[in-house]
Scaffold this motif. Structure first.
Motif: not given
Length: 329
Positions: A53-55, A262-268, A286-290, A323-324
């Motif tokens: 699983p990826d989530r 970068q937590q609040q930015q929903n990004a790595i 890296i961004t992801d809608p999850r 977790a994703v």
């Protein structure tokens, strides 16, 4: 939305007014995370991840923050609510609480696991750091360091290093050759280190050559990465080519590739470092809608695993967490 508006859950836990906000100034191109089944294998791995699983869910009300993955495909998560440790199989997504925490006011924040099955835990607002035997779930040792917020941890040969988010200092927990913990020493931070009035230090890692430490400073120059000499605590700003990391949380170094959550930015944000860790070049974002405010990352195979802390919602016993997994760069 600014960090001061989106992190009320964490601010209540920290008992402080606000952390610093701002947008990342990256030269790379943002892209959605690709399917984690593709690409070359990197990091610890055994067997195929194709059908994994990826989530997967974490317990309701758990309030995850840190994640650690060792030499087996299991992820360990710490709870901000009561310090519990939850272990999940990466192959199935199923898991359970394997260690009861000290209770409310004593969270488990940053986590790292060694090859001996010992988990190193940052105690957050409890002002302590702990070691946990993951086989028995017992807390082996607890050190009251008097820290204002013991945030993250990294393991190096001979020591575990912990950040303090509200004081310009690191904590060095000595380790013997069998990984057994000894005494704790406080290492003041100097040089280029700038301490804000609120949340400042966060994630910590080693430089690629292992000669120094890398620490997120959310305050200095709008958010930057500091290279810290472990013997002296002298810090020097890492040249990131103008990129800022105001919401930088967990760090993960794989080879010379540094992942900055970068937590609040929903990004790595992903950087390529030189060997000494004095300079970094932006690779991508890296961004992801999850993503729902992920905080930290750990690797297995060609994937990164991240807990969603959901700091933008008021936590309740029924709040859902998960977790994703996304593909590494």
């Amino acid at each position: 939305m600014a960090l001061a508006d989106r992190s009320f859950a964490r601010r209540r836990l920290l008992t402080t007014a606000a952390a610093l906000g701002g947008a990342a100034l990256l030269g790379g191109t943002a892209h959605a995370a690709e399917s984690p089944e593709k690409g070359p294998q990197k990091g610890p791995q055994k067997g195929s991840q194709k059908n994994w699983p990826d989530r997967f869910p974490l317990p309701n009300g758990f309030q995850p923050e840190g994640i650690a993955i060792g030499s087996a495909p299991f992820a360990y998560f710490g709870s901000l609510a009561n310090g519990d440790i939850y272990r999940a199989s990466l192959a199935t997504g199923r898991g359970s609480v394997i260690s009861k925490g000290p209770g409310a006011g004593h969270p488990s924040v940053g986590l790292k696991i060694d090859r001996h099955g010992r988990l190193f835990v940052s105690g957050g607002s409890g002002g302590d750091l702990r070691t946990v035997d993951v086989r028995t779930g017992e807390i082996e040792k607890s050190y009251a360091v008097g820290g204002t917020f013991v945030n993250d941890v990294i393991l190096t040969p001979g020591a575990a290093w912990f950040t303090d988010s509200f004081a310009p200092q690191l904590y060095r927990l000595a380790l013997d050759r069998h990984g057994r913990p000894g005494a704790v020493r406080t290492v003041p931070l100097g040089g280029d280190w700038q301490q804000g009035t609120d949340f400042t230090a966060n994630g910590i890692e080693r430089t690629p050559d292992g000669s120094a430490l890398l620490v997120v400073n959310a305050f200095a120059d709008g958010g930057t990465l500091m290279r810290v000499e472990p013997r002296t605590g002298v810090a020097a700003a890492v040249d990131l080519g103008g990129a800022k990391i105001p919401n930088g949380d967990g760090l993960l170094l794989l080879g010379r590739t540094l992942y900055v959550v970068q937590q609040q930015q929903n990004a790595i944000d992903v950087f390529r470092l030189n060997s000494a860790g004095t300079k970094g070049t932006v690779i991508t974002r890296i961004t992801d809608p999850r993503f729902r405010i992920p905080t930290t990352a750990a690797a297995w195979g060609d994937r990164l695993y991240l807990p969603n802390a959901r700091f933008d919602v008021e936590p309740t016993p029924d709040t859902e967490y998960d977790a994703v997994a996304v593909r590494q760069v």
